[in-house]
Design an enzyme around this catalytic site. Structure first.
Site, PDB file in Angstrom:
ATOM      1  N   GLU A   1     -28.401   8.410  34.319  1.00 56.66           N
ATOM      2  CA  GLU A   1     -27.199   7.616  34.905  1.00 56.66           C
ATOM      3  C   GLU A   1     -26.109   7.534  33.718  1.00 56.66           C
ATOM      4  OE1 GLU A   1     -28.352   3.689  36.094  1.00 56.66           O
ATOM      5  OE2 GLU A   1     -29.517   4.478  37.523  1.00 56.66           O
TER       6      GLU A   1
ATOM      7  N   ARG B 154     -35.241   0.856  39.188  1.00 56.74           N
ATOM      8  CA  ARG B 154     -35.122   1.700  38.104  1.00 56.74           C
ATOM      9  C   ARG B 154     -35.330   3.379  38.656  1.00 56.74           C
ATOM     10  NH1 ARG B 154     -32.125  -1.690  36.695  1.00 56.74           N
ATOM     11  NH2 ARG B 154     -32.217  -2.765  34.705  1.00 56.74           N
TER      12      ARG B 154
ATOM     13  N   HIS C 187     -25.241   2.712  40.731  1.00 56.78           N
ATOM     14  CA  HIS C 187     -26.059   1.409  40.609  1.00 56.78           C
ATOM     15  C   HIS C 187     -24.952   0.386  40.301  1.00 56.78           C
ATOM     16  CE1 HIS C 187     -28.781   0.036  37.035  1.00 56.78           C
ATOM     17  NE2 HIS C 187     -28.709  -0.880  37.766  1.00 56.78           N
TER      18      HIS C 187
HETATM   19  C1  DGY Z   1     -29.996  -5.525  36.154  1.00 51.68           C
HETATM   20  O1  DGY Z   1     -29.586  -6.474  36.100  1.00 51.68           O
HETATM   21  O2  DGY Z   1     -30.987  -5.256  35.655  1.00 51.68           O
HETATM   22  C2  DGY Z   1     -29.184  -4.432  37.090  1.00 51.68           C
HETATM   23  O3  DGY Z   1     -29.974  -3.383  37.501  1.00 51.68           O
HETATM   24  C3  DGY Z   1     -27.988  -4.156  36.665  1.00 51.68           C
HETATM   25  O4  DGY Z   1     -28.057  -3.435  35.365  1.00 51.68           O
END
Ligand code: DGY
Length: 328
Positions: A266, A237, A285
């Protein structure tokens, strides 16, 4: 009584159909924020929610007095107030396992493209700048045989480490809350303190979930500890990294390059210099974003919410205590 679900992300017809066979579904294919009055009205009656990408706050939960379960279409659940959900006895389900290998592919894609400058050099060809044999100024760095430092060795971290160790002969260092003896045996991975990992690794790859403990885990101090030749990869993240410190470290040459799939904000702000830096590969992402995997994640979420609303244990439950709360 037919229970009601709010679906707040785009679902394909077969998934919607599966939900509609059992429940009344209020479907919001594209929802930019939670202020939408139709969404609020649906929430007031909802027993379940399915989707991803919305920040769910305790205040929003106050608007949903009948809510029994939420199925997020993601493995990460940093958008949800887990303790608050548990306190209210609301189940939170996520989608681990089905996205592990795809997300690890993305991690390795970033390692490879940043090391071999694939995006930068593809642009060079596209611009018509390839007029003669390339020279040293366009060379990249090897991946095979280099030391891979994994910050976090959960499912996705382990799958990246496996690619590195078994596919590319990379010695693996890892820092993780708990030791992973089976992976140490399988991959020869060595657990060490994070500072040692940062100092010794050629590739530093972050896969820890975002929590109060991991927010800005990597900042100016940590970048200074890395080798000037280090390549930094984040597929966890954005907020796990102090992005201003990352930009400064790249600008000052404290690290060599970065491969980033996630950002503090984001979609990425147009003001961010990161996508314009030649030594940065920035992706929007896409960790789990393949047709097959997104389909499997949606299916898992549909199955999770269906089980939860029928009083059965969902396949992937984040807050086990909420289950006790509902079923004791
Ligand atoms: C998740 O599944 O957490 C990935 O980062 C996609 O958002």
């Amino acid at each position: 009584m037919t229970k009601r679900i709010v679906a707040f992300s785009r679902l394909k017809d077969s998934h919607l159909e599966q939900l509609r066979q059992e429940f009344h579904v209020d479907y919001f294919e594209r929802l930019d924020n939670t202020d939408d009055p139709d969404f609020r009205a649906a929430l007031a009656q909802a027993h379940g929610m399915v989707g991803s990408g919305l920040r769910i706050t305790p205040e929003l939960l106050d608007e949903a007095p009948h809510l029994e379960a939420i199925a997020t279409i993601s493995v990460g659940y940093d958008n949800y107030p887990v303790d608050e959900l548990t306190r209210r006895g609301i189940l939170l389900c996520n989608t681990p396992d089905v996205l592990t290998e795809t997300t690890a592919d993305t991690g390795f894609l970033l390692i490879m493209t940043a090391a071999r400058r694939a995006v930068e050099l593809a642009e060079f060809v596209k611009r018509g700048d390839w007029q003669e044999s390339i020279g040293e100024s366009h060379f990249g760095s090897d991946v095979h045989g280099k030391t891979l430092g994994m910050i976090g060795l959960g499912r996705i971290g382990a799958a990246i480490a496996r690619r590195g160790a078994l596919g590319f002969g990379m010695p693996v260092l890892y820092s993780n809350a708990s030791p992973k003896p089976a992976l140490e045996k399988e991959l020869g991975a060595k657990r060490c303190e994070m500072d040692e990992l940062l100092a010794q690794s050629d590739f530093v790859c972050v896969t820890v979930p975002l929590s109060a403990d991991t927010e800005h885990l990597i900042g100016a101090r940590e970048f200074k500890l890395m080798k000037p030749s280090a390549i930094f990869v984040n597929i966890a993240r954005g907020k796990v990294v102090d992005e201003a410190a990352l930009i400064a470290a790249l600008e000052m040459g404290e690290i060599h390059a970065a491969g980033l799939d996630v950002f503090e904000q984001e979609p990425l702000s147009p003001e961010s210099p990161l996508p314009y830096m030649p030594n940065v590969v920035a992706l929007p992402h896409i960790g789990s974003a393949t047709h097959e995997t997104r389909d499997a994640m949606a299916q898992r979420s549909v199955d999770n919410i269906t089980l939860a609303l029928k009083g059965k244990r969902p396949i992937s439950l984040v807050n086990q205590d909420a289950w006790q709360h509902r079923h004791q």
